[in-house]
Design a protein around this motif. Structure first.
Motif, short mmCIF file in Angstrom:
data_model
loop_
_atom_site.label_atom_id
_atom_site.label_comp_id
_atom_site.label_asym_id
_atom_site.label_seq_id
_atom_site.Cartn_x
_atom_site.Cartn_y
_atom_site.Cartn_z
N ILE A 83 53.58 61.29 20.65
CA ILE A 83 53.23 61.41 19.23
C ILE A 83 54.37 62.09 18.48
N GLY A 84 54.75 61.50 17.37
CA GLY A 84 55.77 62.10 16.53
C GLY A 84 57.18 61.68 16.88
N PHE A 85 57.35 60.81 17.87
CA PHE A 85 58.69 60.36 18.25
C PHE A 85 58.94 58.96 17.70
N PRO A 86 60.21 58.60 17.53
CA PRO A 86 60.51 57.21 17.16
C PRO A 86 59.95 56.25 18.20
N ALA A 87 59.63 55.05 17.78
CA ALA A 87 59.02 54.06 18.67
C ALA A 87 59.68 52.70 18.46
N ALA B 201 55.95 50.91 9.51
CA ALA B 201 56.16 52.17 8.80
C ALA B 201 57.50 52.80 9.15
N ASN B 202 58.24 53.16 8.11
CA ASN B 202 59.49 53.91 8.28
C ASN B 202 60.42 53.24 9.28
N ALA B 203 60.65 51.96 9.08
CA ALA B 203 61.39 51.18 10.07
C ALA B 203 62.90 51.28 9.87
N GLU B 204 63.60 51.42 10.99
CA GLU B 204 65.04 51.22 11.02
C GLU B 204 65.28 49.88 11.72
N SER C 94 63.50 43.61 15.09
CA SER C 94 63.25 44.67 16.06
C SER C 94 64.00 45.90 15.60
N GLY C 95 63.59 47.03 16.11
CA GLY C 95 64.24 48.26 15.70
C GLY C 95 63.42 49.46 16.11
N ILE C 96 63.43 50.45 15.26
CA ILE C 96 62.79 51.73 15.57
C ILE C 96 61.85 52.09 14.43
N ALA C 97 60.60 52.30 14.77
CA ALA C 97 59.60 52.73 13.79
C ALA C 97 59.33 54.22 13.96
N ARG C 98 58.77 54.82 12.94
CA ARG C 98 58.36 56.22 13.01
C ARG C 98 56.90 56.31 12.57
N LEU D 85 66.90 55.04 22.82
CA LEU D 85 68.36 55.18 22.81
C LEU D 85 69.04 53.82 22.89
N ALA D 86 68.44 52.90 23.62
CA ALA D 86 69.01 51.55 23.71
C ALA D 86 68.98 50.86 22.35
N ALA D 87 67.90 51.07 21.60
CA ALA D 87 67.81 50.48 20.26
C ALA D 87 68.87 51.07 19.34
N TYR D 88 69.05 52.38 19.40
CA TYR D 88 70.10 53.00 18.58
C TYR D 88 71.48 52.49 18.99
N ALA D 89 71.72 52.37 20.30
CA ALA D 89 73.02 51.89 20.76
C ALA D 89 73.29 50.47 20.27
#
Length: 702
Positions: free
Chosen positions: A219-223, A264-267, A287-291, A440-444
């Motif tokens: 909970i509370g982490f990027p997903a 929500a809050n997508a990168e 695809s990406g990272i949600a918060r 981390l793979a998504a950020y990379a």
């Protein structure tokens, strides 16, 4: 002109025009226009167009399949091009010519479709409509100018089908859809009257969206997330047009915006779009990272999941006597399906729903449905909503308002287990289970896509700092500064240097920040604090006093910093005197009260009045975790350990990662021999590595 409520159906709205007509009836208009849409002899045997008709006929004997194939041919193979210059814009282009040049306006496309349907033995007729004000047609005088569009009305097996050759993506499943034109005038030699076009939900939604979110990290982490959206109607046509006219990159930007509406809050890391010919839909993938926006309510972390009710609003004004019999329009026709699957942390154990897992079939005119369930580690919610189909009758307005209020009081939420561990514990477990690796793979991947942009490094550095991997975060922040050497980024690196114990390098970054923005209050506050802790107390106090004297919106911030530096350096009475004056001017300011309580507690003076300051500040604060921490310290100084622990526990319940409260709870547990002392102290140092150094200045050590 009488004023009408904005949510009144179009037929109730006043017409801002003066009309005069020479036609006696709608039937006269229909009879006059009908000859323009005769199809006899318009498809020459052996012609290319006749060949297309033959292919459709040979493919199926089913008239519905034939009609769908004809509509697809006209929509997909003939571009829309407005032509309004010939014969008062009423005469359609010949079907053979339309097929030859592969473009035409609504008249040309309708006549082409009509000719093909007649060749296939399907009953059909041209029909005039108004694409924007069809609901008003019965109030208007009969004239061709009342219409701005023409479509086909076909009849198959006794069912009326409304076929629009200028639309796009219609397939067999969509034949029964009704365009939102409300009324239509069939063009017949014998004449005809206006026909209503009863509205109902389309067979397929305008937006059919599936989202999968991997929230195993906690909970509370990027997903990490994946999205697939199948779009129809206006949004699909807009994306196709953008891809054709503005280029693929611009269309991808629009696709990215579309994806962001559903997560929500997508990168966004990856995005793509393609047109699927068979389904007639524009497919957007991302695809990406949600918060996910988990928030703590009543001691439990909760995540809002309700999307269906977002499309429902109902606040009609029918207070005026003249408005009491006017129904409420529910807006334009729109439909959506959003299916969200969330992979829960901890295998899903202990997670539950709050709110309505099902919805009423209709609410405020909207047609709704929902499925929701948790199976193993997967939470799934599917919301469907259709608006613009029904009106709300005047007699039903009161009851409908109550229904909407009730529904909104039971919004669907995911509820985390009551025993959900604090963030610092989740971080330790997540690192061990390697569930941060997909993040981390998504950020990379995002960084690799464009390593010259700062955003990718910024996102990863923010995440790394949030899991207390400051060394790795530092490497990314250095790249951020190389690309964007802003005041904020230099202060970010200064904060990291300070956490890692290198105040000299931190001061170097603060100096760089002050060069870029000499007026930065954040830079000045960090500079003064580090200089004071480094021994240059007089210099720091001079800087801060000057800032207080300058006044302005930052005055109280620097006044509290001044008081803290005075107290830390043997002058607590001066600190309290400075705060007394400020509190006298603003007696209800909980921040100032908390500052005075804290200084009394750290300096071990006036502890009885310190308790009063903190208690009053708690009563005035919306989120009093920091004040509870201060009062816990005062109780500690008074030797009232049970009350101190109660306040630290309360502070940590609101802010589980409050290093100060964790440290002090660890100190008390260590001194009393209670369990958990070492875990609390280790957690506090993980969250803020210099917490022990901070409290050593107050003479407090484990």
């Amino acid at each position: 002109m009488a004023e009408m409520p904005s949510d009144a159906p179009g037929r109730f709205q006043p017409l801002p025009l003066f009309e005069a007509a020479t036609f006696a009836s709608w039937s006269d208009v229909a009879a006059t226009m009908a000859p323009l849409y005769r199809t006899e002899g318009t498809i020459t045997p052996g012609s290319p167009l006749a060949g297309e008709v033959a292919k459709i006929a040979a493919a199926s004997q089913d008239p519905r399949i034939r009609a769908a194939s004809a509509l697809r041919l006209v929509q997909d193979q003939v571009r829309y091009l407005f032509r309004g210059m010939d014969d008062g814009a009423y005469v359609p282009q010949a079907p053979a010519h339309t097929w030859s040049v592969r473009y035409g306006d609504c008249k040309a496309k309708t006549l082409l479709l009509l000719a093909i349907l007649h060749e296939l033995g399907i009953e059909a007729e041209a029909t005039l409509v108004n694409s924007n004000a069809g609901d008003v047609l019965p109030k208007r005088l009969p004239m061709p100018g009342a219409f701005d569009h023409v479509i086909v009305r076909a009849t198959i097996g006794g069912e009326t089908l409304w076929l629009d050759g200028t639309a796009g993506g219609a397939r067999l499943a969509d034949l029964g859809d009704v365009p939102p034109f409300r009324n239509a005038l069939p063009l017949r030699a014998a004449g005809a009257e206006l026909l209503p076009m009863p509205m109902h939900a389309n067979a397929r939604p305008d937006a059919d969206v599936d989202v999968e979110i991997d929230a195993r990290a906690g909970i509370g982490f990027p997903a990490p997330f994946k999205l697939r959206a199948a779009l129809r109607g206006g949004s699909a046509m807009m994306l196709r047009m953008a891809q054709t006219q503005l280029g693929r990159e611009k269309a991808l930007e629009m696709a990215e915006h579309t994806a962001g509406q559903y997560v929500a809050n997508a990168e966004i890391v990856d995005r793509d779009l393609r047109y699927d010919e068979e389904s007639g839909t524009m497919i957007v993938t991302a695809s990406g990272i949600a918060r996910p926006d988990w928030s703590k309510e009543e001691g439990r972390f909760k995540l809002g999941l309700d999307t269906a009710l977002d499309s429902v609003s109902f606040d009609p004004d029918r207070a005026r006597a003249a408005w009491k019999d006017i129904p409420v329009s529910t807006g334009d026709l729109a439909s959506s399906r959003l299916a969200t699957r969330i992979r829960l942390p901890g295998g899903g154990t202990g997670f539950a729903f709050e709110g309505d897992r099902t919805l009423p079939a209709t609410l405020a005119g909207a047609v709704l449905s929902r499925k929701a369930g948790i199976e193993g580690e997967w939470l799934a919610v599917e919301d469907r909503a259709v608006t613009g189909v029904n009106e709300v009758a005047p007699a039903d307005i009161g009851a409908t308002r109550q229904q909407v209020t009730l529904a909104r009081s039971h919004l669907l939420k995911a509820v985390a287990p009551a025993s959900a561990p604090p963030r610092w514990q989740q971080i330790a477990a997540a690192k061990q289970a390697k569930v941060f690796e997909p993040i981390l793979a998504a950020y990379a991947k995002r960084i690799a896509a464009d390593p010259k942009k700062a955003e990718g490094y910024t996102g990863r550095a923010t995440f790394l700092e949030s899991i207390y991997d400051r060394q790795a975060a530092m490497r990314d922040v250095e790249k951020v500064i190389a690309i964007a050497p802003t005041t904020e980024n230099h202060l970010w690196r200064a904060r990291l240097w300070s956490a890692l114990g290198d105040d000299k390098k931190a001061l170097g970054d603060i100096d760089s920040a002050r060069v870029l923005d000499p007026g930065s209050a954040d830079a000045l506050a960090q500079f003064a604090t580090l200089r004071a802790h480094g021994g240059a107390v007089d210099e720091a106090l001079t800087i801060v006093k000057d800032k207080v004297a300058a006044g302005g919106k930052e005055k109280n911030r620097f006044l509290m910093l001044q008081a803290e530096l005075l107290a830390e350096n043997g002058k607590p009475a001066d600190a309290i005197t400075a705060l007394d004056a400020a509190i006298a001017a603003k007696p209800g300011d909980p921040t100032l009260l908390n500052s005075r309580c804290w200084i009394k507690g750290t300096a071990r003076i006036a502890l009885d009045t310190a308790l009063k300051d903190c208690t009053k500040a708690i009563e005035l604060s919306e989120q009093p975790s920091g004040v509870l921490d201060s009062r816990g310290l005062v109780y500690f100084r008074l030797g009232r350990m049970e009350e101190a622990l109660a306040d630290f526990d309360a502070a940590l319940d609101q802010a589980p990662d409050l290093a100060a409260s964790l440290f002090m709870r660890g100190v008390i547990r260590k001194q009393t021999g209670a369990e958990g002392a070492d875990a609390d102290l280790a957690a506090a140092r993980m969250i803020w590595p210099r917490v022990g150094e901070d409290y050593a200045r107050y003479g407090i050590k484990p």
